[in-house]
Design a protein around this motif. Structure first.
Motif, PDB file in Angstrom:
ATOM      1  N   CYS A 200       0.849  -1.184   0.000  1.00  0.00           N
ATOM      2  CA  CYS A 200       0.000   0.000   0.000  1.00  0.00           C
ATOM      3  C   CYS A 200       0.887   1.237   0.000  1.00  0.00           C
TER       4      CYS A 200
ATOM      5  N   GLY B 121       0.848   5.138   0.409  1.00  0.00           N
ATOM      6  CA  GLY B 121       0.019   6.221   0.899  1.00  0.00           C
ATOM      7  C   GLY B 121       0.200   7.483   0.084  1.00  0.00           C
ATOM      8  N   ASN B 122      -0.803   8.351   0.125  1.00  0.00           N
ATOM      9  CA  ASN B 122      -0.750   9.629  -0.555  1.00  0.00           C
ATOM     10  C   ASN B 122      -0.342  10.687   0.460  1.00  0.00           C
TER      11      ASN B 122
ATOM     12  N   ASN C  63      -0.128  13.817   0.167  1.00  0.00           N
ATOM     13  CA  ASN C  63      -0.900  15.061   0.066  1.00  0.00           C
ATOM     14  C   ASN C  63      -2.277  14.967   0.698  1.00  0.00           C
ATOM     15  N   LEU C  64      -2.692  13.764   1.061  1.00  0.00           N
ATOM     16  CA  LEU C  64      -4.006  13.560   1.647  1.00  0.00           C
ATOM     17  C   LEU C  64      -3.916  13.701   3.167  1.00  0.00           C
TER      18      LEU C  64
END
Length: 111
Positions: free
Chosen positions: A17, A19-20, A22-23
């Motif tokens: 996975c 992750g983003n 910017n989120l």
């Protein structure tokens, strides 16, 4: 004799996975109860409807929630929302926009 669960997790089934970065969710907007569950609260009543079954009429309200993970709008029973969140019904009166028959109930899957 112990029965083992039917579904075993095998590490080879896991996927990586990414992750983003910017989120981000601001921490001051998140409310958590004593059991560490996310608290979703209604923000406002957007619309009203009356659902008609064969022998009954069910008033519904379209509620906008402060949700960060699910649908932002849901249809809820008017009496439930009035009893749990009376502050939403003080300021603004929203008239029903349409009347729905019992046949539409099952099509839309609301109740």
């Amino acid at each position: 004799m112990f029965l083992e669960p039917m579904n075993k997790l095998n590490v080879s089934n896991l996927k990586k996975c990414l992750g983003n970065a910017n989120l981000n969710v601001p921490l001051n907007e998140i409310k958590i109860d004593m059991a560490l569950h996310f608290v979703e609260e209604p923000v406002e009543i957007m619309d009203r409807e009356v659902r008609s079954l064969k022998r009954s009429r069910i008033p519904l309200v379209k509620v906008r929630w402060n949700s960060k993970r699910g649908p932002e709008f849901t249809w809820e029973r008017d009496d439930y929302m009035k009893s749990n969140y009376p502050q939403l019904f003080v300021d603004r009166a929203v008239e029903p926009t349409r009347k729905i028959s019992g046949r539409d109930f099952h099509k839309e899957g609301i109740l």
